[in-house]
Design a protein around this motif. Sequence first.
Motif, PDB file in Angstrom:
ATOM      1  N   UNK A  10       5.803   3.958 -13.179  1.00 51.23           N
ATOM      2  CA  UNK A  10       6.141   4.120 -14.514  1.00 51.23           C
ATOM      3  C   UNK A  10       6.570   4.777 -14.915  1.00 51.23           C
ATOM      4  N   UNK A  11       6.469   6.056 -14.990  1.00 50.10           N
ATOM      5  CA  UNK A  11       6.434   7.077 -15.814  1.00 50.10           C
ATOM      6  C   UNK A  11       8.079   8.039 -16.183  1.00 50.10           C
ATOM      7  N   UNK A  12       9.076   6.788 -15.074  1.00 47.43           N
ATOM      8  CA  UNK A  12      10.580   7.435 -14.296  1.00 47.43           C
ATOM      9  C   UNK A  12      10.912   6.554 -15.594  1.00 47.43           C
ATOM     10  N   UNK A  13      10.129   5.670 -16.123  1.00 47.69           N
ATOM     11  CA  UNK A  13      11.028   4.539 -16.972  1.00 47.69           C
ATOM     12  C   UNK A  13      11.837   3.651 -16.277  1.00 47.69           C
ATOM     13  N   UNK A  14      11.227   3.339 -15.108  1.00 42.74           N
ATOM     14  CA  UNK A  14      12.721   2.190 -14.516  1.00 42.74           C
ATOM     15  C   UNK A  14      11.955   0.720 -15.681  1.00 42.74           C
ATOM     16  N   UNK A  15      13.294  -0.330 -15.739  1.00 42.48           N
ATOM     17  CA  UNK A  15      12.783  -1.704 -15.980  1.00 42.48           C
ATOM     18  C   UNK A  15      11.399  -2.575 -15.184  1.00 42.48           C
ATOM     19  N   UNK A  16      10.713  -3.906 -15.466  1.00 46.91           N
ATOM     20  CA  UNK A  16       9.134  -4.324 -14.450  1.00 46.91           C
ATOM     21  C   UNK A  16      10.636  -4.621 -13.564  1.00 46.91           C
ATOM     22  N   UNK A  17      11.881  -4.897 -13.421  1.00 47.94           N
ATOM     23  CA  UNK A  17      12.235  -4.837 -11.464  1.00 47.94           C
ATOM     24  C   UNK A  17      12.232  -4.170 -10.298  1.00 47.94           C
ATOM     25  N   UNK A  18      12.282  -4.561  -9.359  1.00 46.96           N
ATOM     26  CA  UNK A  18      12.861  -3.506  -8.572  1.00 46.96           C
ATOM     27  C   UNK A  18      13.080  -4.369  -7.205  1.00 46.96           C
ATOM     28  N   UNK A  19      13.843  -3.699  -5.777  1.00 41.57           N
ATOM     29  CA  UNK A  19      14.046  -4.563  -5.228  1.00 41.57           C
ATOM     30  C   UNK A  19      13.581  -3.641  -3.717  1.00 41.57           C
ATOM     31  N   UNK A  43       1.212  -1.455  -0.222  1.00 37.61           N
ATOM     32  CA  UNK A  43      -0.058  -0.427   0.082  1.00 37.61           C
ATOM     33  C   UNK A  43       1.005   1.265  -0.173  1.00 37.61           C
ATOM     34  N   UNK A  44       0.769   2.394  -0.516  1.00 40.46           N
ATOM     35  CA  UNK A  44       0.805   3.276  -0.857  1.00 40.46           C
ATOM     36  C   UNK A  44       0.503   4.291  -0.955  1.00 40.46           C
ATOM     37  N   UNK A  45       0.919   5.617  -0.009  1.00 42.02           N
ATOM     38  CA  UNK A  45       0.333   6.635   0.280  1.00 42.02           C
ATOM     39  C   UNK A  45      -0.344   7.719  -0.498  1.00 42.02           C
ATOM     40  N   UNK A  46       0.206   7.260  -1.605  1.00 41.83           N
ATOM     41  CA  UNK A  46      -1.189   8.183  -3.052  1.00 41.83           C
ATOM     42  C   UNK A  46      -1.538   7.478  -3.347  1.00 41.83           C
ATOM     43  N   UNK A  47      -2.216   6.057  -3.064  1.00 38.72           N
ATOM     44  CA  UNK A  47      -2.917   5.085  -3.700  1.00 38.72           C
ATOM     45  C   UNK A  47      -1.676   3.883  -4.875  1.00 38.72           C
ATOM     46  N   UNK A  85      -3.651   3.428  -7.355  1.00 43.18           N
ATOM     47  CA  UNK A  85      -3.414   4.618  -9.034  1.00 43.18           C
ATOM     48  C   UNK A  85      -1.815   4.654  -9.631  1.00 43.18           C
ATOM     49  N   UNK A  86      -1.917   6.571  -8.757  1.00 42.30           N
ATOM     50  CA  UNK A  86      -1.234   7.163  -8.543  1.00 42.30           C
ATOM     51  C   UNK A  86       0.660   6.671  -8.503  1.00 42.30           C
ATOM     52  N   UNK A  87       0.655   5.738  -7.903  1.00 39.78           N
ATOM     53  CA  UNK A  87       1.866   5.608  -7.478  1.00 39.78           C
ATOM     54  C   UNK A  87       2.125   4.332  -8.537  1.00 39.78           C
TER      55      UNK A  87
END
Length: 469
Positions: free
Chosen positions: A435-444, A422-426, A428-430
């Motif tokens: 995604x707009x920042x253009x990361x790969x589909x993975x994260x740590x 869960x994220x403070x901005x919800x 959808x917004x998260x």
Amino acid sequence: MKVGLFGIGLDTYWPQFEGLLERLEGYQQQIANKMESFGAEVVNVGLVDSPVVAREKAQVLKTEDVDILFLYVSTYALSSTVLPVVQKLKCPTIILNIQPVAAIDYKSFNKLGDRGAMTGEWLAHCQACSVPELANVFNRSGIDYEFVTGYLDEQAVWDDIQDWIDAAKVAKVMANNRLGVLGHYYCGMLDVYADLTKQSAAFGTHIEIVEMCEVKKYRDAATETEVEAKIAEFRSAFDVIDACEQSELVRAAKTSIALDKLVENHNLGSMAYYYEGETANDYENIVTSVIAGNTLLTGKNVPVAGEYEVKNAQAMKIMDAFGVGGSFSEFYAMDFNDDIVILGHDGPAHFAIAEGKVQLVPLPVYHGKPGKGLSIQMTVQHGPVTLLSVVEGKDDVFLLVAEGESVQGPVLHIGNTNSRYRFSIGARAFMNEWSKQGPSHHCAIGVGHIANKIEKLGNLLNLRVVRIC
């Protein structure tokens, strides 16, 4: 990791105000002691109060090869006594604008009567006096710096200083890390493709290309005793469910033994891997049995990213170096009813941050990959978490970070590392902003909120940090 500490003052004051020098040196020693409690080796060169002393102390700090420099403003000081030190060291500089107390006791101060004594007392509290002067000179000299402002007994001050020290430690870990790359990219996964030169330039990481045939050599040499010991390690670290066939445990154990030897032989601190191989050949046999062994390595401070995701191996290493885990993850689904995002992966995972014991389970098929084998089923500890992605943008390498919470609720029991966030901005917004920042589909993913530390790491490495929430 060495921390340089020097205080600044004005030699004209010492004969004018008895006891002022000793008092200020005492405050500086308090700061040094606290820094040592954060696990740093502190090179405290005392107070610099003239240009001549500045050059002497700068040489000491240069010889000690400190990783980060803390400049303690003990009282007013001339900027000409400061510039030579910072210029010579050319390392990240943090200005400590730290008063002895939150505020002067005005009533007691004004009762002193003797204006000379009053001036000396004021000078023990006038740290802020030099701050604009230092900023002016550093700006005009092209010197980067940051501030910590507050007072000695303020927890926020010590938290800030500890964050800087922790970030400097991680920067040093990354600069000394050897990242192994094994195999090749997942064909067509364009977002995962990385520029290894840019990664080395951004973090100082050495990238070691290692071969599948070396893994095979070690695997073929695995003894029955080693295999038995490795299966015992599996049973200690994981909840090995009954459906795991003995033949699969042996297969995974041999591969785990080989991976351990590969890491040891090349002194690797992290790794990214992927391979396919022809059906039923030796290399396919290896790559379909790596998850258990790579999960063990990840939980023992050698994070391993699948799908040859070098950028995410870097992110996982950063999180691991901060001591918060760093589990390999990708986006699985969104739950709009509960306003959460589900992330997971078929492994490897960071078993040290699991909610309960990690399960080792059989998978009849690796989705999108050849073969079948054992996989990891776990949920990240419930509570605060931080997501990190190392992003190669159009023009630079940068860090993408978000803080959220791992929450209870139903997950998919498909032999993967499913968790609900869960994220403070919800949700959808998260998803949109991340995604707009253009990361790969993975994260740590790591436990706890450490975005402040990551922002400081970015500052030390001269990398942009984009914080979503």
